[in-house]
Scaffold this motif. Structure first.
Motif, short mmCIF file in Angstrom:
data_model
loop_
_atom_site.label_atom_id
_atom_site.label_comp_id
_atom_site.label_asym_id
_atom_site.label_seq_id
_atom_site.Cartn_x
_atom_site.Cartn_y
_atom_site.Cartn_z
N PRO A 116 0.82 -1.22 0.00
CA PRO A 116 0.00 0.00 0.00
C PRO A 116 0.85 1.26 0.00
CG PRO A 116 -0.03 -1.06 2.17
CD PRO A 116 0.64 -2.01 1.23
N GLY A 117 0.49 2.23 -0.81
CA GLY A 117 1.22 3.48 -0.90
C GLY A 117 2.29 3.48 -1.98
N PHE A 198 5.46 3.25 0.23
CA PHE A 198 4.90 2.42 1.30
C PHE A 198 5.28 2.97 2.67
CE2 PHE A 198 6.22 -0.96 4.29
CZ PHE A 198 4.96 -1.39 4.69
N HIS A 201 3.24 5.99 3.42
CA HIS A 201 1.87 5.58 3.76
C HIS A 201 1.79 5.10 5.20
CE1 HIS A 201 -2.11 3.75 3.28
NE2 HIS A 201 -1.60 2.67 3.86
#
Length: 517
Positions: A116-117, A198, A201
């Motif tokens: 994610p990110g 990431f 995030h």
């Protein structure tokens, strides 16, 4: 009265609205960006306090730290072990050191883009900030990175190319190396910024607040991001740092081989001691690296990286391209290429070598000097003495060029400045391909071996007073077969017999074998 180590009421108020940790503690604000900005990350603290044992400045240099000395020693043991047998052993090791990083980068890329990110990090990579083009630091850093990744100005490309056959397609190799360098930089950028996205995030901050450069990226930001990965963080950390070690060792192969080859070319009688010289050079470089293991070593490393390994490369490369195209002569240079490849370079290469490349390098140098800013390391600003040390490290390599020019001029001066300048800038009679078969190939060219303008009364005699030999005189020399030379000199000259360039090696071998033939 709040507990020791807990955030102040003002910080709690500033962090309101941000999610807390899963423990439910009122004060454990793991993802609070304000706290992250005000307090150094664990990776930064660990790197500075435990790994480097960083002092408060260059003036407080400290002493060598045992764990860093051991790491430096092991690194040089690995380099020496890979170089003890010369270019043969180096070539075999490079098959692994040059391909393994691509495998690790591929693994990390597949893992990074699934986190994610990662999209935010890739957007940050490909979104240009045009206003930064007006900053000299951007241009100098980009130029230094290109020179580093390609190896231009270090001499390594010339050294390794000298082991090729005379008619090797060097133009094709140059294009392939340039394209592969661009691809590798692009590929590595995808890996790095997907992981940084990431990390941003996870922290809840922008990507530019976690992105850094140099040792900060390699030893702080990226390892911290890898440690936050959901699955098997130690595996990714081991792969990443093993890749860094392989890249570092691979880079040192060329550096050491360049130094050793240059020394052997100047003093070929020491070729039989090449093993001892290789080990001795590794010992000397290990001792020179010991100051970097002190508490203030990181400050010294930053200075050398900024000065000795930055602007100096640009100066050396500028001298190199000017001397080849405008002193040695682009016409001679093009004929040399034609004798090897069968055709002269096209107009693209001519425009680059004769004008575009030197103008671009000169622009970057002038731009960097006009907008000069003293280097910093974190919040530490270097003193006047530290900056002076940086400029001295820059001049230590660049000053050798004009010093040698002055030395050659004074040694050859005969009372006439212009004639002396012309004579010392004219190629000597024995300049040319090393092997007789390659010399014959050059003789068959329509263009004479020497430019008409170089044949004048003032250079009719060489430095020793004897008349130079013409092409027909050289063609009458009886030269031993290449196989005979290799068989006799194999034990004396070790792997350097495989080198077909430069010509001085061949002449020295013939001289040493004169009594035999």
């Amino acid at each position: 009265m709040h507990r020791r180590g807990s955030p102040s009421p003002a910080r709690l108020k500033a962090c309101s609205g941000h999610r807390h940790s899963s423990s439910g503690s009122k004060y454990h604000l793991t993802f609070c960006p304000v706290r992250l900005l005000l307090r150094p990350s664990n990776g930064l603290l660990s790197f500075r306090n435990h790994v480097l044992g960083l002092s408060d400045g260059l003036d407080n240099f400290g002493t060598p730290q045992l764990h860093l000395v051991i790491a430096l020693f092991v690194a040089w043991i690995l380099v020496a072990g890979c170089l003890v047998k010369g270019i043969q052993s180096t070539g075999k090791v490079v098959y692994f050191t040059a391909t393994f990083p691509y495998l690790v980068l591929t693994i990390l890329l597949v893992r990074g883009v699934t986190l994610p990110g990662a999209t935010d990090g890739l957007k940050f990579l490909f979104t240009p900030t045009w206003s930064r083009l007006a900053e000299a630091k951007v241009w100098s850093s980009a130029a230094s990175q290109v020179f580093y990744s390609l190896g231009s100005g270090f001499g390594g490309l010339l050294t390794m190319a000298s082991y090729n056959k005379f008619n090797n397609n060097s133009q094709r190799d140059a294009v392939i190396v340039g394209l592969m360098d661009t691809f590798t930089s692009f590929y590595g950028g995808l890996v790095i910024f997907s992981i940084l996205g990431f990390m941003a995030h996870e922290r809840g901050v922008a990507v530019n607040q976690v992105a850094s450069s140099g040792s900060g990226l390699a030893f702080i930001a990226y390892p911290e991001a890898v440690a936050r990965m959901p699955q098997v963080p130690p595996l990714w950390s081991c792969l990443f740092f093993f890749m860094l070690m392989v890249l570092g060792i691979d880079s040192m192969f060329t550096t050491l081989e360049t130094i050793i080859t240059a020394f052997m070319d100047e003093m070929p009688r020491f070729r039989k001691w090449k093993l001892h010289m290789t080990i001795g050079l590794c010992v000397v470089l290990f001792l020179l690296g010991l100051p970097m293991t002190c508490n203030g070593g990181q400050y010294l490393l930053t200075l050398l990286n900024e000065y000795a390994a930055g602007l100096s490369l640009l100066f050396i490369s500028l001298f190199e391209v000017i001397v080849i195209c405008w002193v040695y002569g682009f016409r001679r240079f093009f004929r040399d290429i034609k004798s090897m490849l069968g055709a002269e370079p096209n107009y693209y290469w001519r425009i680059c070598w004769m004008g575009l490349t030197p103008i671009t390098i000169l622009f970057v140098i002038i731009f960097s000097c006009v907008q000069y800013e003293a280097p910093t390391y974190g919040k530490y600003n270097y003193t006047t003495g530290g900056i002076a040390l940086g400029w001295l490290s820059l001049m230590a390599s660049v000053i050798c060029i004009p010093i040698y020019m002055i030395f050659r001029f004074c040694r050859s001066y005969d009372g006439n400045i212009l004639k002396t300048l012309k004579r010392i800038n004219t190629s000597t009679d024995d300049w040319g391909p090393a092997l007789e078969e390659d010399k014959e190939k050059r003789r068959r060219l329509d263009v004479p071996d020497d430019d008409p303008e170089d044949v004048s009364e003032d250079n009719s005699t060489n430095s020793s007073g004897s008349s130079p030999s013409n092409v027909s005189d050289r063609s009458s020399i009886i030269v031993p077969e290449k196989e005979q030379i290799e068989a006799i000199t194999d034990t004396v000259y070790d792997d350097s017999i495989a080198r077909s360039n430069p010509a001085v090696n061949y002449a020295l071998r013939l001289k040493s074998l004169e009594s035999t033939f």
